[in-house]
Design an enzyme around this catalytic site. Structure first.
Site, PDB file in Angstrom:
ATOM      1  N   THR A 233       6.340   0.822   2.383  1.00 46.15           N
ATOM      2  CA  THR A 233       7.313   1.661   3.086  1.00 46.15           C
ATOM      3  C   THR A 233       6.523   2.493   4.076  1.00 46.15           C
ATOM      4  O   THR A 233       6.003   3.550   3.752  1.00 46.15           O
ATOM      5  CB  THR A 233       8.099   2.536   2.104  1.00 46.15           C
ATOM      6  OG1 THR A 233       8.782   1.697   1.169  1.00 46.15           O
ATOM      7  CG2 THR A 233       9.139   3.379   2.841  1.00 46.15           C
TER       8      THR A 233
ATOM      9  N   LYS B 251       8.261  11.171  -0.573  1.00 53.07           N
ATOM     10  CA  LYS B 251       7.632  10.729   0.669  1.00 53.07           C
ATOM     11  C   LYS B 251       8.643  10.007   1.558  1.00 53.07           C
ATOM     12  O   LYS B 251       8.737  10.269   2.766  1.00 53.07           O
ATOM     13  CB  LYS B 251       6.463   9.798   0.355  1.00 53.07           C
ATOM     14  CG  LYS B 251       5.722   9.289   1.588  1.00 53.07           C
ATOM     15  CD  LYS B 251       5.038   7.964   1.333  1.00 53.07           C
ATOM     16  CE  LYS B 251       6.057   6.840   1.294  1.00 53.07           C
ATOM     17  NZ  LYS B 251       5.450   5.492   1.262  1.00 53.07           N
TER      18      LYS B 251
ATOM     19  N   LYS C  74      14.413   0.509   5.868  1.00 53.85           N
ATOM     20  CA  LYS C  74      14.012   0.893   4.511  1.00 53.85           C
ATOM     21  C   LYS C  74      14.108   2.401   4.309  1.00 53.85           C
ATOM     22  O   LYS C  74      14.564   2.877   3.262  1.00 53.85           O
ATOM     23  CB  LYS C  74      12.594   0.414   4.222  1.00 53.85           C
ATOM     24  CG  LYS C  74      12.087   0.758   2.815  1.00 53.85           C
ATOM     25  CD  LYS C  74      12.947   0.140   1.722  1.00 53.85           C
ATOM     26  CE  LYS C  74      12.521   0.553   0.321  1.00 53.85           C
ATOM     27  NZ  LYS C  74      11.211   0.021  -0.071  1.00 53.85           N
TER      28      LYS C  74
ATOM     29  N   LEU D 283       0.823  -1.202   0.000  1.00 53.87           N
ATOM     30  CA  LEU D 283       0.000   0.000   0.000  1.00 53.87           C
ATOM     31  C   LEU D 283       0.866   1.263   0.000  1.00 53.87           C
ATOM     32  O   LEU D 283       2.040   1.214   0.379  1.00 53.87           O
ATOM     33  CB  LEU D 283      -0.916  -0.012   1.229  1.00 53.87           C
ATOM     34  CG  LEU D 283      -1.871  -1.217   1.295  1.00 53.87           C
ATOM     35  CD1 LEU D 283      -2.564  -1.287   2.649  1.00 53.87           C
ATOM     36  CD2 LEU D 283      -2.900  -1.139   0.169  1.00 53.87           C
ATOM     37  N   PRO D 284       0.286   2.409  -0.397  1.00 51.87           N
ATOM     38  CA  PRO D 284       1.110   3.615  -0.570  1.00 51.87           C
ATOM     39  C   PRO D 284       1.672   4.199   0.720  1.00 51.87           C
ATOM     40  O   PRO D 284       2.816   4.659   0.742  1.00 51.87           O
ATOM     41  CB  PRO D 284       0.144   4.603  -1.240  1.00 51.87           C
ATOM     42  CG  PRO D 284      -0.918   3.765  -1.856  1.00 51.87           C
ATOM     43  CD  PRO D 284      -1.062   2.571  -0.957  1.00 51.87           C
TER      44      PRO D 284
END
Length: 303
Positions: free
Chosen positions: A103, A247, A178, A70-71
């Site tokens: 992430t 992001k 990450k 998912l975003p």
């Protein structure tokens, strides 16, 4: 380790990464159910052999191991809280393990992990590296945060999707790893572009400069993989957007601020990556930042 027939997996988020992971799970012997809000994504997954359903809760109802792609952390939180509200993750039910490959943010992962653990279910923050090609071939690298018992229980699914599995610590540690990695990627893109533009201006073509850099100590994944595959051929289609890179860089800098660690290079990189400076839209492939034919480093902020 291949899954036994009948092992049920679910994938929520069937974009390029999620679909690749779903097909890797299918190849390993899992039955796979999936959801995505976009009709084309569901249609593509159906064509690949995934049983698609109409809601995220239906995935939780049908699967024992659920992979999220998912975003943002907020999307992850919403999906899990919906399943909790629907009583699909109640105490005493068949154990379910959530593998969040997004992430995401460490604080949210830790909160979800604690809540699910109290009910007897597992949550692993498991962001991945390797892109759509790695997802489709089961050759991803995964950075795991979570309790060892859940890592062990999730290993058949993880081994179906990844060639490198690194358990780096407790819940949230995968997210931290990450973000630190992607902060480096954002920095490396800027420094590699700077180096190649200098080489070009001084009379050495970018292709020749890369031969030197990649045979010497200045190399990175950006110079060894990204430039040869997506920048120099001018395809700029790595499958990772500028918006996602922005992001991740923002989240890494927020993490640094929380930890009290100075990141002056990342701070400068964030300025250079900003749309007002680089001219790149969030929807642009992030490889465009490295185009040596465009001077994005000395561009002026647009009013």
């Amino acid at each position: 380790m291949a899954a036994t027939n009948g092992t049920r997996a679910g994938v929520i988020g069937l974009g390029a990464m999620g679909l690749g992971m779903a097909t890797s799970l299918l190849k390993a012997g899992f039955t796979v159910v999936g959801f995505d809000p976009a009709d084309p994504a569901r249609e593509g997954a159906t064509d690949a052999g995934v049983t698609t359903v109409e809601t995220t809760d239906a995935v939780f109802a049908d699967a024992d191991v659920i992979v999220l792609s998912l975003p943002t952390a907020q999307h992850v939180q919403t999906v899990v809280q919906s399943a909790l509200g629907a009583n699909l993750l109640a105490q005493g039910q068949v154990t379910k393990i959530i593998i969040d490959t997004s992430t995401s943010e460490a604080a949210i992962s830790r909160a979800l992990s604690a809540e699910l653990s109290a009910a007897g279910h597992g949550f692993l923050d498991a962001p991945v590296s390797g892109g759509p090609a790695g997802a489709a071939s089961g050759q991803l690298s995964v950075m795991l945060g979570g309790a060892a018992q859940w890592v062990q229980a999730a290993m058949p699914a993880l081994e179906a999707m990844a060639a490198k599995i690194m358990h780096v610590g407790p819940s949230g540690a995968g997210n931290v790893a990450k973000l630190v990695n992607n902060m480096l990627v954002a920095n490396h893109m800027v420094t590699t572009l700077e180096a190649l533009r200098l080489g070009e201006a001084a009379g050495v073509h970018a292709e020749e400069m890369l031969k030197v850099v990649n045979a010497a100590t200045g190399r990175s994944a950006i110079s060894e993989i990204h430039y040869p595959n997506w920048v120099l051929p001018r395809s700029f289609d790595s499958g990772f957007s500028t918006g996602l890179m922005r992001k991740d860089l923002r989240l890494a800098r927020e993490l640094a601020a929380e930890a009290g660690v100075a990141t002056p290079v990342a701070d400068l990189a964030a300025t250079l990556w900003a749309e007002g400076h680089s001219g790149l839209k969030d929807s642009d492939d992030f490889m465009l930042m490295g185009d040596p034919e465009v001077d994005r480093l000395s561009a002026k902020e647009k009013n």
